[in-house]
Write an enzyme that holds these catalytic residues in place. Structure first.
Site, short mmCIF file in Angstrom:
data_model
loop_
_atom_site.label_atom_id
_atom_site.label_comp_id
_atom_site.label_asym_id
_atom_site.label_seq_id
_atom_site.Cartn_x
_atom_site.Cartn_y
_atom_site.Cartn_z
N TYR A 1 0.80 -1.23 0.00
CA TYR A 1 0.00 0.00 0.00
C TYR A 1 0.84 1.28 0.00
O TYR A 1 0.31 2.35 -0.24
CB TYR A 1 -0.91 0.05 1.24
N HIS B 1 -0.99 -11.72 1.92
CA HIS B 1 -1.92 -10.75 1.34
C HIS B 1 -2.60 -11.29 0.08
O HIS B 1 -1.91 -11.68 -0.87
CB HIS B 1 -1.12 -9.48 1.00
N1 LIG Z 1 -7.03 -8.50 0.10
C1 LIG Z 1 -6.76 -7.66 1.07
O1 LIG Z 1 -5.98 -7.97 1.95
C2 LIG Z 1 -7.45 -6.33 1.11
C3 LIG Z 1 -8.20 -5.89 0.03
C4 LIG Z 1 -8.89 -4.70 0.17
C5 LIG Z 1 -8.83 -3.98 1.35
N2 LIG Z 1 -8.06 -4.43 2.38
C6 LIG Z 1 -7.97 -3.68 3.65
O2 LIG Z 1 -9.28 -3.38 4.07
C7 LIG Z 1 -9.38 -1.97 4.26
C8 LIG Z 1 -10.80 -1.57 4.05
O3 LIG Z 1 -11.19 -1.74 2.68
P1 LIG Z 1 -11.57 -0.48 1.84
O4 LIG Z 1 -10.43 0.48 1.92
O5 LIG Z 1 -12.07 -0.85 0.52
O6 LIG Z 1 -12.67 0.15 2.79
P2 LIG Z 1 -14.14 0.54 2.71
O7 LIG Z 1 -14.33 1.26 3.97
O8 LIG Z 1 -15.05 -0.58 2.38
O9 LIG Z 1 -14.25 1.53 1.43
C9 LIG Z 1 -13.44 2.62 1.30
C10 LIG Z 1 -13.97 3.50 0.16
O10 LIG Z 1 -15.16 4.13 0.57
C11 LIG Z 1 -14.96 5.56 0.69
N3 LIG Z 1 -15.61 5.95 1.93
C12 LIG Z 1 -15.28 5.61 3.20
N4 LIG Z 1 -16.15 6.16 4.08
C13 LIG Z 1 -17.06 6.82 3.34
C14 LIG Z 1 -18.21 7.60 3.68
N5 LIG Z 1 -18.61 7.77 4.94
N6 LIG Z 1 -18.91 8.18 2.67
C15 LIG Z 1 -18.54 8.01 1.37
N7 LIG Z 1 -17.46 7.30 1.00
C16 LIG Z 1 -16.72 6.71 1.98
C17 LIG Z 1 -13.45 5.77 0.70
O11 LIG Z 1 -13.06 6.98 0.10
P3 LIG Z 1 -12.62 8.29 0.94
O12 LIG Z 1 -11.14 8.25 1.13
O13 LIG Z 1 -13.06 9.39 0.03
O14 LIG Z 1 -13.36 8.27 2.23
C18 LIG Z 1 -12.97 4.59 -0.17
O15 LIG Z 1 -13.09 4.89 -1.55
C19 LIG Z 1 -8.35 -1.40 3.30
O16 LIG Z 1 -8.04 -0.07 3.56
C20 LIG Z 1 -7.21 -2.37 3.53
O17 LIG Z 1 -6.57 -2.04 4.74
C21 LIG Z 1 -7.38 -5.59 2.28
#
Ligand SMILES: NC(=O)c1ccc[n+]([C@@H]2O[C@H](COP(=O)([O-])OP(=O)(O)OC[C@H]3O[C@@H](n4cnc5c(N)ncnc54)[C@H](OP(=O)(O)O)[C@@H]3O)[C@@H](O)[C@H]2O)c1
Length: 314
Positions: free
Chosen positions: A58, A120
């Site tokens: 990341y 990962h």
């Molecule tokens: N395979 C893996 O290991 C893997 C894959 C994916 C993710 N992950 C981990 O899981 C974490 C969570 O997944 P994710 O990052 O996809 O998280 P998520 O919370 O499901 O989605 C994040 C997205 O939603 C937006 N967002 C968040 N809060 C919001 C709100 N209140 N209103 C509108 N938009 C909002 C964010 O943009 P803004 O910045 O504009 O808020 C971002 O584009 C990652 O950060 C990572 O650490 C791991």
């Protein structure tokens, strides 16, 4: 902030965890400065978030390391991950690469141990190799005190049916897993969470909101695709506003409903939120502290999407 115990690790963790990856990468993918991203990390900590997830891939480990400098180490639960993907150009990772990568992660994070160290986005094709060759190396790092607990995360975007995690759960080496789960694809309930609950394996939820539940135009495309595939029934959906009933039932927004839906799913522990936007973080903290969604809304969401296992919510 509400806290829970991360399965058999015994670690006390906040229900909302800060995700350092995803589409936002703590705001780095949308051009926020490092200072702005660091401020979001400190905002989360000040609100009681004690769980931060990142990965070597990341490029946010350094930022996180800077932001937590000065915070007593035992007050933060750090999770980071080793990339595992391989193809014709990139052969499978070796134990030596794992060790070198962890050392670099520790340096960037400014610590001498991580609480959870995960492989990962593992694909099913790689699993047996990683289990046989890399897990012993992870266990060695654990014996040396550089890693407290071992984890594995799925490639939910391509493995929407949790094929790899169902295989991984046959082995008793994983203390923590990260699984994709959201109100659109709830298939982890029976396929993963039933077993992790029984075995007290720690759970991090990813993709709670992702793109489909934070961008209305993307939600429409995903819903149309699910109807075309026969995974949801058009005559059960409310036409142009398929999740309108969620707002009428008291949720403040779709992301608000999405985080609360994950929080209240039995067997979930840390719900990751990947944001670099201080207003979004404030809203998401409020969602995690809000009362449950109404039983009617929860039941309808469970019913409408009961057969879906083909989308991640990307
Ligand atoms: N395979 C893996 O290991 C893997 C894959 C994916 C993710 N992950 C981990 O899981 C974490 C969570 O997944 P994710 O990052 O996809 O998280 P998520 O919370 O499901 O989605 C994040 C997205 O939603 C937006 N967002 C968040 N809060 C919001 C709100 N209140 N209103 C509108 N938009 C909002 C964010 O943009 P803004 O910045 O504009 O808020 C971002 O584009 C990652 O950060 C990572 O650490 C791991």
């Amino acid at each position: 902030m509400e806290y829970t115990i991360l399965g058999r690790t015994g670690l006390k963790v906040s229900r909302l965890g800060l995700g350092g990856g995803g589409p936002s990468q703590l705001g780095q993918s949308s051009g926020r400065s490092e200072g702005e991203s660091a401020a979001v990390i400190r905002q989360a900590l000040a609100a009681g978030v004690n769980f931060i997830d990142t990965a070597e891939a990341y490029r946010t480990e350094g930022l996180i390391g800077q932001a937590i400098r000065g915070v007593p180490r035992h007050e933060v639960v750090l999770s980071t991950k080793k990339s595992t993907w391989s193809d014709a150009q990139r052969p499978p990772i070796t134990p030596a690469q794992l060790r070198a990568s962890l050392e670099s992660s520790l340096q960037r994070l400014g610590t001498d141990y991580v609480d959870v160290y995960s492989l990962h986005a593992v694909e099913i094709e790689q699993y047996d190799y990683l289990r046989a060759e890399i897990v012993p190396a992870m266990q060695q790092l654990q014996r040396e005190g550089k890693v407290r607990f071992l984890g594995i995360t799925e490639a939910f975007h391509s493995d929407t049916q949790h094929i790899m995690l169902q295989r991984a759960l046959q082995d008793d080496v994983w203390d923590v897993i990260m699984v994709g789960f959201n109100l659109l694809n709830q298939s982890a309930r029976e396929r993963v969470l039933a077993e992790t609950l029984r075995r007290q394996i720690g759970i991090q939820i990813m993709f709670a909101v992702r793109l489909a539940l934070s961008r209305p135009e993307r939600l429409k495309e995903v819903i149309a695709g699910l109807i075309a595939q026969g995974q949801i029934q058009a005559d059960e959906m409310d036409g142009d506003d398929p999740l309108g009933f969620v707002l009428q039932g008291g949720a403040l927004s779709i992301p608000d409903a999405a985080y609360r839906f994950c929080r209240d799913e039995p067997g979930t522990q840390v719900i990751l939120s990947g944001t670099g936007n201080p207003d979004h973080l404030r809203q998401n903290l409020a969602s995690i502290a809000a009362p449950p969604l109404s039983p009617e809304v929860t039941a309808r969401l469970r019913h409408l999407f009961r057969n879906v296992d083909s989308v991640s919510g990307q």
